[in-house]
Design an enzyme around this catalytic site. Structure first.
Site, PDB file in Angstrom:
ATOM      1  N   LYS A   1       1.073  -1.051  -0.196  1.00 52.84           N
ATOM      2  CA  LYS A   1       0.091  -0.048   0.001  1.00 52.84           C
ATOM      3  C   LYS A   1       0.770   1.224   0.377  1.00 52.84           C
ATOM      4  CE  LYS A   1      -1.938  -1.064   3.682  1.00 52.84           C
ATOM      5  NZ  LYS A   1      -1.283  -2.092   4.342  1.00 52.84           N
TER       6      LYS A   1
ATOM      7  N   ARG B   1       0.690  -8.977  13.504  1.00 50.76           N
ATOM      8  CA  ARG B   1      -0.563  -8.147  12.440  1.00 50.76           C
ATOM      9  C   ARG B   1      -1.595  -8.553  12.150  1.00 50.76           C
ATOM     10  NH1 ARG B   1       4.765  -5.013  10.427  1.00 50.76           N
ATOM     11  NH2 ARG B   1       3.341  -3.341   9.579  1.00 50.76           N
TER      12      ARG B   1
ATOM     13  N   ARG C   1      -9.250   1.229   9.196  1.00 47.77           N
ATOM     14  CA  ARG C   1      -8.970  -0.076   9.559  1.00 47.77           C
ATOM     15  C   ARG C   1      -9.816  -0.736  10.415  1.00 47.77           C
ATOM     16  NH1 ARG C   1      -2.393   0.921   9.307  1.00 47.77           N
ATOM     17  NH2 ARG C   1      -1.827  -1.301   9.472  1.00 47.77           N
TER      18      ARG C   1
ATOM     19  N   ARG D   1      12.483  -2.064  10.720  1.00 46.08           N
ATOM     20  CA  ARG D   1      10.993  -1.684  11.408  1.00 46.08           C
ATOM     21  C   ARG D   1      10.769  -2.702  12.710  1.00 46.08           C
ATOM     22  NH1 ARG D   1       5.639   0.657   7.775  1.00 46.08           N
ATOM     23  NH2 ARG D   1       4.913  -1.247   9.541  1.00 46.08           N
TER      24      ARG D   1
ATOM     25  N   ARG E   1      12.265  -6.174   4.445  1.00 50.49           N
ATOM     26  CA  ARG E   1      11.914  -4.180   4.680  1.00 50.49           C
ATOM     27  C   ARG E   1      12.934  -3.432   4.972  1.00 50.49           C
ATOM     28  NH1 ARG E   1       6.138  -1.491   5.109  1.00 50.49           N
ATOM     29  NH2 ARG E   1       6.268  -2.567   7.493  1.00 50.49           N
TER      30      ARG E   1
HETATM   31  P1  AP5 Z   1       5.314  -1.899   1.728  1.00 53.04           P
HETATM   32  O1  AP5 Z   1       4.373  -0.800   0.851  1.00 53.04           O
HETATM   33  O2  AP5 Z   1       5.307  -0.818   2.877  1.00 53.04           O
HETATM   34  O3  AP5 Z   1       3.534  -2.182   2.298  1.00 53.04           O
HETATM   35  P2  AP5 Z   1       2.188  -1.518   3.529  1.00 53.04           P
HETATM   36  O4  AP5 Z   1       1.186  -2.343   2.716  1.00 53.04           O
HETATM   37  O5  AP5 Z   1       2.051  -0.319   2.915  1.00 53.04           O
HETATM   38  O6  AP5 Z   1       2.988  -1.795   4.713  1.00 53.04           O
HETATM   39  P3  AP5 Z   1       2.920  -1.532   6.699  1.00 53.04           P
HETATM   40  O7  AP5 Z   1       3.583  -2.930   6.565  1.00 53.04           O
HETATM   41  O8  AP5 Z   1       3.420   0.042   5.923  1.00 53.04           O
HETATM   42  O9  AP5 Z   1       1.327  -1.339   6.855  1.00 53.04           O
HETATM   43  P4  AP5 Z   1       0.439  -1.883   7.647  1.00 53.04           P
HETATM   44  O10 AP5 Z   1      -0.360  -1.428   7.401  1.00 53.04           O
HETATM   45  O11 AP5 Z   1       0.860  -3.429   8.368  1.00 53.04           O
HETATM   46  O12 AP5 Z   1       1.364  -0.912   8.519  1.00 53.04           O
HETATM   47  P5  AP5 Z   1       1.326   0.436   9.278  1.00 53.04           P
HETATM   48  O13 AP5 Z   1       2.368   1.788   9.155  1.00 53.04           O
HETATM   49  O14 AP5 Z   1       0.618   1.208   8.070  1.00 53.04           O
HETATM   50  O15 AP5 Z   1       5.822  -3.218   1.721  1.00 53.04           O
HETATM   51  C1  AP5 Z   1       6.344  -3.806   2.076  1.00 53.04           C
HETATM   52  C2  AP5 Z   1       7.541  -4.697   1.825  1.00 53.04           C
HETATM   53  O16 AP5 Z   1       7.278  -5.271   0.497  1.00 53.04           O
HETATM   54  C3  AP5 Z   1       8.678  -3.511   1.238  1.00 53.04           C
HETATM   55  O17 AP5 Z   1       9.564  -3.349   2.099  1.00 53.04           O
HETATM   56  C4  AP5 Z   1       8.292  -2.392  -0.188  1.00 53.04           C
HETATM   57  O18 AP5 Z   1       9.749  -2.468  -0.916  1.00 53.04           O
HETATM   58  C5  AP5 Z   1       8.028  -4.413  -0.557  1.00 53.04           C
HETATM   59  N1  AP5 Z   1       7.307  -4.879  -1.795  1.00 53.04           N
HETATM   60  C6  AP5 Z   1       5.985  -3.512  -2.067  1.00 53.04           C
HETATM   61  N2  AP5 Z   1       5.275  -4.041  -2.781  1.00 53.04           N
HETATM   62  C7  AP5 Z   1       6.248  -4.942  -3.399  1.00 53.04           C
HETATM   63  C8  AP5 Z   1       5.575  -6.029  -4.334  1.00 53.04           C
HETATM   64  N3  AP5 Z   1       5.009  -5.701  -5.479  1.00 53.04           N
HETATM   65  N4  AP5 Z   1       6.683  -6.422  -5.054  1.00 53.04           N
HETATM   66  C9  AP5 Z   1       7.612  -7.098  -4.181  1.00 53.04           C
HETATM   67  N5  AP5 Z   1       7.892  -6.219  -3.042  1.00 53.04           N
HETATM   68  C10 AP5 Z   1       6.689  -5.323  -2.842  1.00 53.04           C
HETATM   69  O19 AP5 Z   1       0.548   1.029  10.000  1.00 53.04           O
HETATM   70  C11 AP5 Z   1       1.538   0.365  11.389  1.00 53.04           C
HETATM   71  C12 AP5 Z   1       0.731   0.068  13.139  1.00 53.04           C
HETATM   72  O20 AP5 Z   1       0.561   1.872  13.023  1.00 53.04           O
HETATM   73  C13 AP5 Z   1      -0.045  -0.947  12.956  1.00 53.04           C
HETATM   74  O21 AP5 Z   1       0.264  -2.016  13.394  1.00 53.04           O
HETATM   75  C14 AP5 Z   1      -1.731   0.598  13.810  1.00 53.04           C
HETATM   76  O22 AP5 Z   1      -0.467  -0.212  15.244  1.00 53.04           O
HETATM   77  C15 AP5 Z   1      -0.894   1.503  13.664  1.00 53.04           C
HETATM   78  N6  AP5 Z   1      -2.117   2.017  12.997  1.00 53.04           N
HETATM   79  C16 AP5 Z   1      -1.481   2.654  11.526  1.00 53.04           C
HETATM   80  N7  AP5 Z   1      -2.741   3.292  11.272  1.00 53.04           N
HETATM   81  C17 AP5 Z   1      -3.530   2.745  11.824  1.00 53.04           C
HETATM   82  C18 AP5 Z   1      -5.016   2.847  11.955  1.00 53.04           C
HETATM   83  N8  AP5 Z   1      -5.730   3.126  10.524  1.00 53.04           N
HETATM   84  N9  AP5 Z   1      -5.977   2.166  13.218  1.00 53.04           N
HETATM   85  C19 AP5 Z   1      -5.749   2.127  14.373  1.00 53.04           C
HETATM   86  N10 AP5 Z   1      -4.279   1.296  13.743  1.00 53.04           N
HETATM   87  C20 AP5 Z   1      -2.825   1.931  13.394  1.00 53.04           C
END
Ligand code: AP5
Length: 219
Positions: A13, A171, A88, A160, A127
């Site tokens: 994403k 997660r 979420r 991270r 990552r």
């Molecule tokens: P990446 O693009 O970083 O993936 P992502 O879907 O953004 O994954 P995240 O882990 O950032 O999402 P998340 O939703 O768990 O975490 P968030 O930061 O929002 O890609 C991942 C890896 O794969 C990278 O290394 C990339 O290079 C690689 N990649 C990408 N595309 C690829 C492809 N096509 N092929 C191969 N490799 C690829 O949230 C973190 C924490 O914050 C949560 O756990 C929670 O505690 C809190 N939080 C955030 N938002 C909320 C909310 N709305 N409500 C409550 N808590 C929240």
């Protein structure tokens, strides 16, 4: 264009929101990034969020809902936005609907990035993030030219805390328990567009562009 990017952790994403946001001139709003910055700054929000994030759980709805409502007021959202990692929960989605309606705005589409659990674990365990500019890499799929060093700013890459194996599994569980219901929620609003996110970043990007340009939604 007002978009939500939905999918499990590690679906890509953030990678796609960065590309699409720059290409279309709309703000990329990652609640995860905002919360991590708050934790790093030691702000009141960060102190409240830290424990939830480190354990792989969700930060309470009221905190996240108010931070997104404030963020959407900023000037850079005037041409549109991509919400990455929000909503979420159903409560967050309903709050977003209310917030947008009050401002005379609405969502144009929700892109659902579909990818299986094995891919999630591989992507998150590999990552790496730049401590300088926040650039996103993967040790196998998107490696930097020089190991451990950011191509863009020369900053040091790090893993991270919540990308360690045990937390990734938590997660994923939280995603299925609390977030996956949003697929049907947005399908019910005829906003959902599903993308096969298991392919390469370039292929995923092309599919997103094609779906956004064609406006093809799934029933
Ligand atoms: P990446 O693009 O970083 O993936 P992502 O879907 O953004 O994954 P995240 O882990 O950032 O999402 P998340 O939703 O768990 O975490 P968030 O930061 O929002 O890609 C991942 C890896 O794969 C990278 O290394 C990339 O290079 C690689 N990649 C990408 N595309 C690829 C492809 N096509 N092929 C191969 N490799 C690829 O949230 C973190 C924490 O914050 C949560 O756990 C929670 O505690 C809190 N939080 C955030 N938002 C909320 C909310 N709305 N409500 C409550 N808590 C929240």
């Amino acid at each position: 264009m007002n978009l939500v990017f939905l999918g499990p952790p590690g679906a890509g994403k953030g990678t796609q929101a960065d590309l699409v946001g720059k290409a279309r001139g709309v703000a990329h709003i990652s609640t995860g990034d905002i919360l991590r910055e708050a934790v790093a700054a030691g702000s009141a929000l960060g102190m409240k969020a830290k424990g939830f994030m480190n354990s792989g759980g969700l930060v309470p709805d009221d905190l996240v809902i108010s931070l997104v409502a404030e963020r959407l007021e900023r000037e850079d959202c005037s041409e549109g936005f991509i919400l990455d990692g929000f909503p979420r929960t159903i409560a967050q989605a309903e709050a977003l609907d209310r917030t947008l309606t009050e401002r005379g705005r609405s969502l144009d589409a929700v892109i659902y990035f579909a990818v299986d659990d094995d891919q999630v674990v591989r992507r998150l365990s590999g990552r790496r993030i730049c401590g300088g500019c926040g650039g996103n890499y993967h040790v196998d799929f998107m490696p930097p030219a020089s190991e451990g060093v950011c191509d863009k700013c020369g900053g040091e890459l790090y893993q991270r805390d919540d990308d360690k194996a045990g937390t990734v599994r938590e997660r994923l569980k939280v995603y299925y328990d609390q977030t996956a219901d949003l697929i049907d929620y947005y399908r019910g609003q005829s906003l959902l567009m599903e993308v096969d996110a298991s392919r390469s970043p370039g292929e995923v990007r092309s599919d997103v562009d094609e779906k956004l340009s064609g406006g093809r939604r799934q029933a």
